[in-house]
Scaffold this active site. Sequence first.
Site, PDB file in Angstrom:
ATOM      1  N   PRO A  91     -11.145 -24.017  88.627  1.00  0.00           N
ATOM      2  CA  PRO A  91      -9.919 -23.238  88.739  1.00  0.00           C
ATOM      3  C   PRO A  91      -9.764 -22.155  88.837  1.00  0.00           C
ATOM      4  O   PRO A  91      -8.899 -21.475  89.666  1.00  0.00           O
ATOM      5  CB  PRO A  91      -9.001 -23.779  87.324  1.00  0.00           C
ATOM      6  CG  PRO A  91      -9.699 -24.886  86.810  1.00  0.00           C
ATOM      7  CD  PRO A  91     -11.457 -24.859  87.312  1.00  0.00           C
ATOM      8  N   GLU A 118     -14.410 -29.807  78.867  1.00  0.00           N
ATOM      9  CA  GLU A 118     -13.543 -28.666  78.676  1.00  0.00           C
ATOM     10  C   GLU A 118     -14.362 -27.424  79.730  1.00  0.00           C
ATOM     11  O   GLU A 118     -13.393 -26.586  80.082  1.00  0.00           O
ATOM     12  CB  GLU A 118     -13.796 -27.885  77.397  1.00  0.00           C
ATOM     13  CG  GLU A 118     -12.716 -26.821  77.013  1.00  0.00           C
ATOM     14  CD  GLU A 118     -11.240 -27.338  77.227  1.00  0.00           C
ATOM     15  OE1 GLU A 118     -10.487 -26.222  77.426  1.00  0.00           O
ATOM     16  OE2 GLU A 118     -10.970 -28.425  77.109  1.00  0.00           O
ATOM     17  N   ARG A 156     -15.925 -34.263 108.884  1.00  0.00           N
ATOM     18  CA  ARG A 156     -15.081 -34.629 110.059  1.00  0.00           C
ATOM     19  C   ARG A 156     -15.313 -33.819 110.941  1.00  0.00           C
ATOM     20  O   ARG A 156     -14.712 -33.938 112.063  1.00  0.00           O
ATOM     21  CB  ARG A 156     -13.535 -34.774 109.508  1.00  0.00           C
ATOM     22  CG  ARG A 156     -13.028 -33.729 108.925  1.00  0.00           C
ATOM     23  CD  ARG A 156     -11.722 -34.103 108.434  1.00  0.00           C
ATOM     24  NE  ARG A 156     -10.631 -34.743 109.219  1.00  0.00           N
ATOM     25  CZ  ARG A 156      -9.963 -34.019 110.424  1.00  0.00           C
ATOM     26  NH1 ARG A 156      -9.956 -32.902 110.496  1.00  0.00           N
ATOM     27  NH2 ARG A 156      -9.211 -34.846 111.109  1.00  0.00           N
ATOM     28  N   ASP A 171      -5.592 -30.185 114.386  1.00  0.00           N
ATOM     29  CA  ASP A 171      -4.992 -30.069 113.092  1.00  0.00           C
ATOM     30  C   ASP A 171      -4.251 -28.831 112.481  1.00  0.00           C
ATOM     31  O   ASP A 171      -4.559 -27.899 113.275  1.00  0.00           O
ATOM     32  CB  ASP A 171      -6.231 -30.271 112.266  1.00  0.00           C
ATOM     33  CG  ASP A 171      -7.022 -31.725 112.242  1.00  0.00           C
ATOM     34  OD1 ASP A 171      -6.274 -32.623 112.602  1.00  0.00           O
ATOM     35  OD2 ASP A 171      -8.123 -31.840 111.882  1.00  0.00           O
TER      36      ASP A 171
END
Length: 250
Positions: A91, A118, A156, A171
């Site tokens: 994060p 954790e 991709r 895209d």
Amino acid sequence: MRFDILTLFPELFAPFLASGVTRRAYDSGQVEVVFWNPRDHAEGNYRRVDDRPFGGGPGMVMMPEPLSACLDAALAARASVDPVPVVLFSPIGQTLCHADVEGWAASDGAVLVCGRYEGIDQRFIDSRVTHQISLGDFVLSGGEIAALALLDAVVRLQPGVLGDEASHIQDSFNPALDGLLDCPHYTRPEHWKGHAVPAPLMSGHHAQIERWRRDQRLSITAARRPELIDAARAAGRLDALDEKTLKKKL
């Protein structure tokens, strides 16, 4: 291109590697994926890879030694003379964007570390990890989903993977479209539950169709991600017709 993935749950990746158009890259060997389980490098009868955190608190922390030994094995198997990027999904990492994906797509790959519990002992991160990547401002149970997301985005973009080489150029976020969001798409039937396909798309007039799509991209981007409009404007990518569209829509 090769990705070595350190994970306690390699089985989570199997359906992904065998499904969809991206499987072409794996079947052909264009992209190689090798799995490494830290538990195989842990000591003791229980092959323990986690322990309670110093200082107390909830959850368990992945120990540095099994991860480090697992990473050593992965790096030795690559036998690369150049430094290999070691990516941890976290994060606190840099949020992944299209430019990053393009960079990874043009690389030789990396070692991807999927954390669990954790967290991971900070000493392993400080001494062995070269990149930290986040998918956004939320927390997952582990790094596997993030690793799958990076793999899919990178694979991709490889030549021959998509049915049409031009597909990814249209895209959202692609520099070829000035970093704007994509426009709406329609297919048969022409009328569906009282809704018709927009007339410009049925006109057969190439310039008119492209103008409609450009206007849609501009309007949607201005409404949903105005900072992308600011970036395109600052880079000199918007012309007078674009500005007219934005002024009219706003």
